[in-house]
Design an enzyme around this catalytic site. Structure first.
Site, PDB file in Angstrom:
ATOM      1  N   ARG A 201     -33.003 -24.959 -17.262  1.00 23.99           N
ATOM      2  CA  ARG A 201     -34.382 -25.426 -17.101  1.00 23.99           C
ATOM      3  C   ARG A 201     -34.366 -26.950 -17.107  1.00 23.99           C
ATOM      4  O   ARG A 201     -33.861 -27.563 -18.046  1.00 23.99           O
ATOM      5  CB  ARG A 201     -35.271 -24.917 -18.234  1.00 23.99           C
TER       6      ARG A 201
ATOM      7  N   HIS B 234     -43.281 -22.940 -34.793  1.00 23.13           N
ATOM      8  CA  HIS B 234     -41.885 -23.249 -35.107  1.00 23.13           C
ATOM      9  C   HIS B 234     -41.361 -22.311 -36.180  1.00 23.13           C
ATOM     10  O   HIS B 234     -40.218 -21.851 -36.126  1.00 23.13           O
ATOM     11  CB  HIS B 234     -41.759 -24.699 -35.597  1.00 23.13           C
TER      12      HIS B 234
ATOM     13  N   ASN C  45     -44.117 -17.457 -23.904  1.00 22.51           N
ATOM     14  CA  ASN C  45     -44.800 -18.238 -24.943  1.00 22.51           C
ATOM     15  C   ASN C  45     -45.953 -19.032 -24.336  1.00 22.51           C
ATOM     16  O   ASN C  45     -47.097 -18.959 -24.788  1.00 22.51           O
ATOM     17  CB  ASN C  45     -43.823 -19.202 -25.623  1.00 22.51           C
TER      18      ASN C  45
ATOM     19  N   CYS D 220     -37.624 -15.187 -20.319  1.00 25.12           N
ATOM     20  CA  CYS D 220     -36.860 -15.989 -21.274  1.00 25.12           C
ATOM     21  C   CYS D 220     -37.702 -16.399 -22.473  1.00 25.12           C
ATOM     22  O   CYS D 220     -37.240 -17.148 -23.328  1.00 25.12           O
ATOM     23  CB  CYS D 220     -36.268 -17.223 -20.598  1.00 25.12           C
TER      24      CYS D 220
END
Length: 570
Positions: free
Chosen positions: A323, A187, A435, A495
């Site tokens: 999404r 984060h 990711n 993305c």
């Protein structure tokens, strides 16, 4: 002068005094009891009130945030009144323990249990301990944990930042960020990039440095220097006086005219407006979780239609990729996911929740279709955590049933990348979530600082899977039956955070990726660097990256051949 190496996650070279996160909330007395002046019910009521106050404060902060910050704050707010945590504390109160000590013990127990489960559940331990500290502070009348106040700009140094802290970083006061823990997809890293803060994570020992020491931070190379010398001062000075990047002109292209549309990742209508103002050519990732997180029940169709419509309204006539709900793992929802899964990262998340809780996805698709019908955006819809061609076909059927003509999939699981031709023969497009693709490829939890070097999108294995996905898309195009007019195309986008790295964006373009989606703040830097290379040059750089044996070698080789990065301070 002392140099500490970490992982650079957000470019920039800055010089300034360091301030560490303040000391944690002190541990309550181990022998604390509630005494004759209170009762079991009274202590439980005090605890419940304190937890509700913490939840309300975090929810209030979430209301003024957006995108990643809002999602993080909403999720942390839910943890404040988590039944498992409060029930564990209640047992200690039953035994005569004071509320502050009871929640302290309960936090330790729940954190240890989550840690033992590993994976995404282990990541939640930081949330539990952060919430525990906030509740203790509320009970004992102490200042809540938070970022230190300062009259002058400073570099914030910490072991790791709690999600609620990373969500409220103020770039006007914090000019750089260094953590001894965390990884490139934590984060801390994601929000530092979205704020444009130079940042280094995984810098072992940095949290032990003394307040007030002068630091030099290079967020591109991952270098932190204590009491810097003349060369570091000159480097920071050059960066501060560099020619500012021109605003993105709204057309992503290489120097020889090859189009690479640059899109943005958003989580709300407010985010979409900011992306449009930054020149984004569309939305490459609308995270619909913002509509679901922080709730105990599924949002109504009307609420969803309003939320999605606010994003569609910002991009009339432009592509908006939605999404569907990516619940599970680090985004548990009480009405949809099972918190007792032993390894949620490999469990029922994303599209898989439609098997265990059918109906939620169908209702979401209906809401997306209604919102799309009320606006002029070109709406595409993709499902997360698709692993097989059968799942892709199932999702495509559901989209068609809802009246949505552009179904697609997220490529996050290596199996989907390896079988890209079969998967893309069932849907119209794919978007690479780098990711998750990286952490699943490398079997490395993306939140763990100790695994930061593995969890790097420059890993050659990850680049090979991206190439394999593009090759599968081209093969699926060739095998498709010709339709009326234009040939069938199978767009492949990225993305994930990899798209926001200007050097890696060049490599992705060379690998054949069609579109790149990123935080709006990255549009100008990615656009500026892409414009300096031709498509053949990008293809040559992609080949060099693919042939590298390590992520560090791939990154350094490519960066050394892009002098524009140094000129722009990237």
């Amino acid at each position: 002068m002392r140099t500490i190496k970490g992982i650079g996650v957000s470019a920039g070279r800055v010089l300034g005094p360091l301030l560490r996160m303040p000391p944690p909330v002190p541990e309550p007395d181990a022998d604390a009891t509630f005494g004759a002046g209170s009762t079991v019910d009274g202590e439980k009521a005090r605890l419940k009130d304190a937890a509700e106050e913490v939840r309300a404060d975090l929810r209030h902060r979430a209301e003024t945030a957006s995108g990643d910050a809002k999602a993080v704050l909403d999720a942390t707010a839910m943890m404040a009144t988590d039944p498992m945590l409060l029930k564990a504390a209640g047992k200690h109160i039953n035994a005569g323990m004071a509320a502050d000590r009871a929640i302290w013990e309960a936090g330790l127990e729940v954190a240890a249990m989550l840690q033992s489960l590993g994976g995404y559940m282990a990541e939640r331990t930081q949330d539990v301990l952060d919430v525990r500290a906030r509740i203790v502070a509320e009970l004992d009348g102490l200042p809540a944990p938070g970022i230190p106040a300062s009259d002058v700009p400073f570099i914030l140094v910490a072991e790791e930042l709690a999600p609620a802290d990373t969500a409220t970083l103020d770039p006007a006061k914090i000019i750089g960020l260094v953590t001894s823990g965390g990884g490139p997809q934590s984060h801390t890293a994601i929000l530092a990039r979205s704020l444009g803060l130079p940042a280094v994570v995984g810098a072992a020992g940095a949290d032990s440095l003394a307040d007030g020491a002068e630091l030099y931070l290079d967020g591109a190379t991952g270098t932190v220097v204590v009491d810097p010398g003349a060369s570091e001062r000159e480097s920071a000075k050059k960066y501060a006086s560099r020619v500012s990047l021109p605003p993105f002109n709204g057309t992503g292209t290489t120097s020889d005219g090859h189009r690479v549309p640059l899109l943005s990742n958003v989580g709300s209508g407010k985010d979409a407006q900011a992306a449009a103002a930054a020149g984004a050519e569309g939305i490459g990732l609308l995270r619909t979780e913002f509509c679901f997180l922080g709730r105990d029940t599924e949002p109504t169709q009307e609420e969803q239609v309003t939320a999605y419509g606010a994003v569609f309204a910002a991009f009339p006539g432009r592509k908006v990729v939605v999404r569907t709900l990516d619940a599970g793992a680090d985004k548990p929802l009480p009405f949809l996911t099972d918190a007792t899964e032993p390894n949620p990262a490999l469990g029922v998340r994303g599209f898989r929740t439609d098997r265990s809780s059918p109906g939620v996805l169908g209702r979401q698709l209906e809401a997306i279709a209604i919102a799309a019908g009320a606006h002029e955006a070109d709406v595409w819809v993709m499902a997360p955590m698709i692993s097989t061609a059968e799942e892709a076909a199932d999702f495509a059927v559901q989209c068609t049933g809802a009246g949505l003509a552009m179904p697609g999939v997220m490529i996050e699981v290596p199996a989907a990348a390896l079988m890209a031709e079969a998967v893309l023969s069932r849907v119209r497009f794919a978007s690479l979530g780098t990711n998750d693709l990286t952490q699943y490829t490398m079997a490395a939890d993306r939140q763990l600082g100790t695994l930061a070097t593995l969890n790097d999108p420059w890993q050659p294995a990850v680049l090979q899977l991206i190439r394999r996905t593009v090759e599968g898309a081209r093969a699926a195009e060739a095998a498709a039956e010709p339709g009326q007019g234009a040939p069938v195309t199978k767009n492949v986008g990225v993305c994930g955070e990899a798209a926001a790295d200007p050097a890696l964006a060049v490599v992705l373009t060379g690998l054949g990726v069609n579109t790149l989606s990123m935080t709006p703040r990255a549009l100008s830097s990615v656009g500026a660097v892409l414009a300096t290379v031709s498509l053949p040059e990008a293809q040559d750089l992609a080949s060099l990256a693919l042939s590298a044996h390590t992520a560090a070698e791939a990154r350094s080789t490519v960066r050394s051949r892009l002098p524009v990065l140094e000129e722009l301070g990237l």
